[in-house]
Design a protein around this motif. Structure first.
Motif, PDB file in Angstrom:
ATOM      1  N   SER A 298       0.829  -1.209   0.000  1.00  0.00           N
ATOM      2  CA  SER A 298       0.000   0.000   0.000  1.00  0.00           C
ATOM      3  C   SER A 298       0.858   1.252   0.000  1.00  0.00           C
ATOM      4  O   SER A 298       0.571   2.231  -0.710  1.00  0.00           O
ATOM      5  N   MET A 299       1.963   1.248   0.750  1.00  0.00           N
ATOM      6  CA  MET A 299       2.867   2.396   0.779  1.00  0.00           C
ATOM      7  C   MET A 299       3.484   2.643  -0.587  1.00  0.00           C
ATOM      8  O   MET A 299       3.536   3.787  -1.074  1.00  0.00           O
ATOM      9  N   VAL A 300       3.965   1.561  -1.225  1.00  0.00           N
ATOM     10  CA  VAL A 300       4.579   1.714  -2.547  1.00  0.00           C
ATOM     11  C   VAL A 300       3.566   2.277  -3.537  1.00  0.00           C
ATOM     12  O   VAL A 300       3.864   3.179  -4.340  1.00  0.00           O
ATOM     13  N   LEU A 301       2.333   1.745  -3.475  1.00  0.00           N
ATOM     14  CA  LEU A 301       1.300   2.213  -4.394  1.00  0.00           C
ATOM     15  C   LEU A 301       0.973   3.687  -4.162  1.00  0.00           C
ATOM     16  O   LEU A 301       0.854   4.477  -5.116  1.00  0.00           O
ATOM     17  N   ARG A 302       0.836   4.084  -2.906  1.00  0.00           N
ATOM     18  CA  ARG A 302       0.474   5.467  -2.601  1.00  0.00           C
ATOM     19  C   ARG A 302       1.591   6.446  -3.004  1.00  0.00           C
ATOM     20  O   ARG A 302       1.318   7.540  -3.500  1.00  0.00           O
TER      21      ARG A 302
ATOM     22  N   LEU B  19       9.969  -3.978  -0.074  1.00  0.00           N
ATOM     23  CA  LEU B  19       8.923  -4.950  -0.392  1.00  0.00           C
ATOM     24  C   LEU B  19       9.512  -6.173  -1.077  1.00  0.00           C
ATOM     25  O   LEU B  19       9.114  -7.310  -0.792  1.00  0.00           O
ATOM     26  N   ALA B  20      10.469  -5.964  -1.978  1.00  0.00           N
ATOM     27  CA  ALA B  20      11.125  -7.101  -2.640  1.00  0.00           C
ATOM     28  C   ALA B  20      11.876  -7.953  -1.632  1.00  0.00           C
ATOM     29  O   ALA B  20      11.832  -9.196  -1.687  1.00  0.00           O
ATOM     30  N   ASP B  21      12.579  -7.308  -0.682  1.00  0.00           N
ATOM     31  CA  ASP B  21      13.279  -8.063   0.359  1.00  0.00           C
ATOM     32  C   ASP B  21      12.302  -8.825   1.244  1.00  0.00           C
ATOM     33  O   ASP B  21      12.577  -9.953   1.683  1.00  0.00           O
TER      34      ASP B  21
END
Length: 369
Positions: A189-193, A223-225
């Motif tokens: 959600s953070m990455v998207l926002r 997120l990838a990690d």
């Protein structure tokens, strides 16, 4: 059962020999009449031969039975003591070697005992058979009992290890599930926002653009990690592709240093190129120590601190890492587990980590042997 198992371990030959020597001296001194110097020499020679059972129990038993036959032929008084030593060798052979060697050794010893008692045949046949069964049968029965016990213990250890592996796998699965369903959800959600904010916000200061770009890149990497960690927890036997390879460690450390500079730190780095030859485990430890160390500097010393990072490979193969800062900024009292986790990581590799205040700031040093 435990002391019998330890007594006949290959490394216990000296202890076993001392016990047999004590028993042999008592037998010859108090229970065998007419013992002379040649009996002592023969008995001690048989005892020395028993020590060879550590390397070749079958060959030692054959030599022992031959020596026993010769001692009986020439009327040595040490014959009973030598029979006991032969029984011990047969017992040792029956524990450690396959069935064919045990059968051959038992047959050889039984034949020698039968020949020694030939004069008593056939008048005392039951007595002769009984003595042969005692000399040969008792060591075989005791060895069979001990082997069954050892096999049962091995099976129990294997079952215990299997239960432990299952419990650990269940724990890892539960942790990975919580990370995926809770933490990874919020991070997504953070990455998207942040990505949406980059496109919908009106014209803004370039520094804001730089900050949003950095935030988006950092949260995407986190997120990838996180997904990699979930993969490792779900499949512990498979190495994920994103774990740093040793040859890529200098570049990975450079990326960590650049990230610290992006957070406002004044970082100077001295990284030995030879660390590209490290093994994967120590390479990953060095990378994680650098990441956590720089993160702690930002948190506790402030984003304007000056930091020096040194990573070198010593002649003895040990990795030495030193991270120090001048303590600029308002320090905060730490309440997390970063330093604890670093100590645990270093301790698992048999290394040493020292961290604490200095006259001008804070220093952390680690050695990985």
């Amino acid at each position: 059962m435990r002391w019998i198992e330890r007594a006949f371990e290959p490394g216990r030959v000296l202890t076993r020999t001392l016990v047999l020597l004590f028993c042999l001296i008592g037998q010859l001194l108090f229970f065998e009449p007419g013992v002379n110097a040649r009996d002592w020499a023969l008995a001690l020679g048989a005892l020395a031969l028993s020590m060879l059972g550590r390397w070749s129990p079958f060959g030692s038993l054959l030599l022992q039975t031959g020596l026993l036959a010769g001692a009986d032929l020439y009327g040595f008084a040490a014959v009973p003591a030598m029979k006991v030593l032969a029984c011990v060798l047969l017992f040792d052979l029956a524990i450690r070697r396959p069935g064919r060697q045990v059968a051959a050794g038992a047959a050889t010893l039984g034949t020698v005992v039968c020949v020694n008692l030939f004069d008593e045949l056939p008048q005392q046949l039951p007595s002769v058979l009984f003595r042969i069964s005692v000399v040969v049968g008792v060591p075989l029965l005791l060895a069979a009992y001990v082997r069954l016990g050892l096999q049962a213990a091995d099976r129990e250890r294997e079952r215990g290890e299997a239960r432990l592996r299952e419990a650990r796998l269940a724990e890892r699965t539960a942790i990975s599930r919580e990370l995926h369903d809770l933490v990874a959800h919020h991070m997504s959600s953070m990455v998207l926002r942040v990505g949406v904010a980059k496109h919908v916000l009106p014209a803004r200061d370039p520094r804001v653009d730089e900050l949003l770009d950095g935030l988006h890149a950092t949260s995407s990497a986190a997120l990838a990690d996180m997904r990699t960690l979930v993969e490792v927890l779900r499949a512990p036997g498979r190495e994920p592709a994103s774990i740093v390879r040793p040859e890529g460690l200098p570049a990975a450390l450079d990326a960590v240093v650049e990230h610290g500079r992006g957070n406002g730190l004044d970082v100077s780095a001295d990284v030995d190129p030879a660390i590209a030859g490290l093994d994967t485990v120590r390479g990953l430890a060095v990378l994680r120590l650098a990441q956590e160390g720089l993160a702690n500097v930002v948190k506790h010393a402030g984003p304007s601190a000056r930091v020096r990072l040194c990573v070198s490979l010593a002649e003895d193969g040990a990795v030495r890492m030193d991270l120090s800062n001048d303590g600029a900024g308002e320090p905060e009292r730490g309440t997390g587990y970063g330093l604890i986790g670093m100590r645990e990581r270093v301790s698992l590799l048999g290394g040493r980590l020292d961290a604490g205040p200095t006259e001008r700031g804070w220093r952390m040093s680690a050695v990985l042997p």
